[in-house]
Design an enzyme around this catalytic site. Structure first.
Site, PDB file in Angstrom:
ATOM      1  N   ARG A  61       0.846  -1.212   0.000  1.00  0.00           N
ATOM      2  CA  ARG A  61       0.000   0.000   0.000  1.00  0.00           C
ATOM      3  C   ARG A  61       0.877   1.257   0.000  1.00  0.00           C
ATOM      4  NH1 ARG A  61      -2.554  -3.722  -0.246  1.00  0.00           N
ATOM      5  NH2 ARG A  61      -2.421  -2.992  -2.369  1.00  0.00           N
ATOM      6  N   HIS A 109      -7.565   7.501  10.548  1.00  0.00           N
ATOM      7  CA  HIS A 109      -7.088   6.122  10.562  1.00  0.00           C
ATOM      8  C   HIS A 109      -5.570   6.022  10.428  1.00  0.00           C
ATOM      9  CE1 HIS A 109     -11.380   4.777   9.180  1.00  0.00           C
ATOM     10  NE2 HIS A 109     -11.308   5.060  10.453  1.00  0.00           N
TER      11      HIS A 109
HETATM   12  P1  OAD Z   1     -14.907   2.525   0.650  1.00  0.00           P
HETATM   13  O1  OAD Z   1     -14.156   1.669  -0.299  1.00  0.00           O
HETATM   14  O2  OAD Z   1     -15.766   1.866   1.651  1.00  0.00           O
HETATM   15  O3  OAD Z   1     -15.831   3.535  -0.172  1.00  0.00           O
HETATM   16  C1  OAD Z   1     -15.311   4.242  -1.254  1.00  0.00           C
HETATM   17  C2  OAD Z   1     -16.372   5.196  -1.747  1.00  0.00           C
HETATM   18  O4  OAD Z   1     -15.777   5.971  -2.790  1.00  0.00           O
HETATM   19  C3  OAD Z   1     -17.618   4.527  -2.318  1.00  0.00           C
HETATM   20  O5  OAD Z   1     -18.785   5.175  -1.808  1.00  0.00           O
HETATM   21  C4  OAD Z   1     -17.470   4.737  -3.831  1.00  0.00           C
HETATM   22  O6  OAD Z   1     -18.722   4.887  -4.482  1.00  0.00           O
HETATM   23  C5  OAD Z   1     -16.694   6.038  -3.870  1.00  0.00           C
HETATM   24  N1  OAD Z   1     -15.904   6.259  -5.078  1.00  0.00           N
HETATM   25  C6  OAD Z   1     -15.321   5.342  -5.895  1.00  0.00           C
HETATM   26  N2  OAD Z   1     -14.659   5.957  -6.886  1.00  0.00           N
HETATM   27  C7  OAD Z   1     -14.812   7.295  -6.689  1.00  0.00           C
HETATM   28  C8  OAD Z   1     -14.362   8.465  -7.374  1.00  0.00           C
HETATM   29  N3  OAD Z   1     -13.595   8.399  -8.459  1.00  0.00           N
HETATM   30  N4  OAD Z   1     -14.717   9.663  -6.862  1.00  0.00           N
HETATM   31  C9  OAD Z   1     -15.488   9.764  -5.749  1.00  0.00           C
HETATM   32  N5  OAD Z   1     -15.949   8.699  -5.077  1.00  0.00           N
HETATM   33  C10 OAD Z   1     -15.615   7.474  -5.536  1.00  0.00           C
HETATM   34  O7  OAD Z   1     -13.818   3.495   1.339  1.00  0.00           O
HETATM   35  P2  OAD Z   1     -13.961   4.335   2.684  1.00  0.00           P
HETATM   36  O8  OAD Z   1     -15.348   4.779   2.911  1.00  0.00           O
HETATM   37  O9  OAD Z   1     -12.880   5.354   2.652  1.00  0.00           O
HETATM   38  O10 OAD Z   1     -10.345   1.722   7.256  1.00  0.00           O
HETATM   39  O11 OAD Z   1     -13.570   3.229   3.745  1.00  0.00           O
HETATM   40  C11 OAD Z   1     -13.561   3.563   5.094  1.00  0.00           C
HETATM   41  C12 OAD Z   1     -12.540   2.740   5.821  1.00  0.00           C
HETATM   42  O12 OAD Z   1     -12.735   1.356   5.547  1.00  0.00           O
HETATM   43  C13 OAD Z   1     -11.111   2.978   5.388  1.00  0.00           C
HETATM   44  O13 OAD Z   1     -10.515   4.102   5.989  1.00  0.00           O
HETATM   45  C14 OAD Z   1     -10.427   1.721   5.825  1.00  0.00           C
HETATM   46  C15 OAD Z   1     -11.449   0.741   5.309  1.00  0.00           C
HETATM   47  O14 OAD Z   1     -11.447  -0.508   5.873  1.00  0.00           O
HETATM   48  C16 OAD Z   1      -9.382   1.066   7.881  1.00  0.00           C
HETATM   49  O15 OAD Z   1      -8.540   0.410   7.294  1.00  0.00           O
HETATM   50  C17 OAD Z   1      -9.434   1.198   9.376  1.00  0.00           C
END
Ligand code: OAD
Length: 232
Positions: A61, A109
């Site tokens: 990563r 995080h």
């Molecule tokens: P997710 O992978 O859960 O969500 C990503 C979001 O980004 C989704 O709602 C997609 O629709 C959106 N998305 C995808 N491509 C995009 C783009 N080009 N522009 C805008 N949006 C887009 O990721 P997070 O919500 O960040 O935690 O995940 C939260 C946490 O879960 C992370 O910080 C990590 C993970 O497990 C830990 O590792 C503790």
């Protein structure tokens, strides 16, 4: 204008804002959690069981983060600082907001470019390069691990983040599925009078009552919104 006199904008960002910089999200199809089990690489138990596997996962990563560059979404958020008091609360462990030039970034995080002592999370160190090796130790002799929050661990910055969100006049949520708590609960701390905007191509799948939805990718939706906010 003095930062304290400006209107306050808080950005809550997630993996989607860095997707167009080439960093995988977690829960989209082909996201990181499709290829790996959270329990194998992102929990304290995983570290106890197989620290080499965990270290390798985060080394990969980190390599990807170092090779990535901030995109138009990260870069355009910086422009908001001309007119607003801006704080970014990010769930991302990359440093793309900082490299874009944002001044106030709070990492909920952790940040992957740093290591921490596996016995005392307050002992943190910059990592030079992409690789953190087994055998690298903190000043007190404990193995170094990535400075990231794993599932089941406390989120030390959450109280400060809640205060920041409570002070927002405008909350902009970009690229997060809002599935991981306590981060997802931060939205509830904003005042009822605050303007709330979500930018996410899949925003229709989110629970978005009372929120303006911009169903665009970050590199399209963020610059457009920033342009609008700067001429208000
Ligand atoms: P997710 O992978 O859960 O969500 C990503 C979001 O980004 C989704 O709602 C997609 O629709 C959106 N998305 C995808 N491509 C995009 C783009 N080009 N522009 C805008 N949006 C887009 O990721 P997070 O919500 O960040 O935690 O995940 C939260 C946490 O879960 C992370 O910080 C990590 C993970 O497990 C830990 O590792 C503790």
């Amino acid at each position: 204008m003095n930062r304290s006199l400006k209107k306050k904008i808080v950005i809550l960002s997630g993996a989607g804002i860095s997707a167009e910089s080439g960093l995988k999200t977690f829960r989209d199809s082909d996201g990181l959690w499709e290829g790996y089990s959270i329990y194998d690489v992102a929990t304290p138990e995983a570290w106890q069981r197989n620290p080499e596997l965990v270290q390798d996962f985060y080394n990969m990563r980190r390599k990807a983060v170092l090779e990535a560059k901030p995109n138009e979404a990260h870069l355009s958020l910086v422009k908001l600082e001309d007119k607003y008091s801006v704080t970014i609360v990010t769930q991302n462990v990359d440093d793309l907001h900082e490299r874009a030039g944002s001044s106030h970034v709070l990492h909920l995080h952790g940040i992957i470019t740093k290591s921490q002592s596996s016995l005392n999370p307050r002992l943190t160190y910059e990592i030079s390069g992409w690789e953190l090796k087994m055998g690298e130790r903190c000043e007190r002799g404990s193995q170094l691990r990535p400075h990231v929050v794993w599932f089941g661990e406390p989120v030390p910055m959450i109280e400060i983040a809640a205060e920041v969100c409570a002070s927002a006049d405008i909350l902009i949520i970009v690229g997060t599925s809002l599935q991981v708590y306590p981060a997802a609960g931060l939205v509830q701390y904003t005042s009822s009078g605050a303007e709330k905007i979500i930018i996410d191509p899949n925003a229709h799948e989110l629970n978005t009552a009372g929120v303006r939805v911009i169903p665009e990718k970050a590199t399209v939706g963020v610059p457009e919104l920033v342009g609008e906010l700067l001429v208000r």
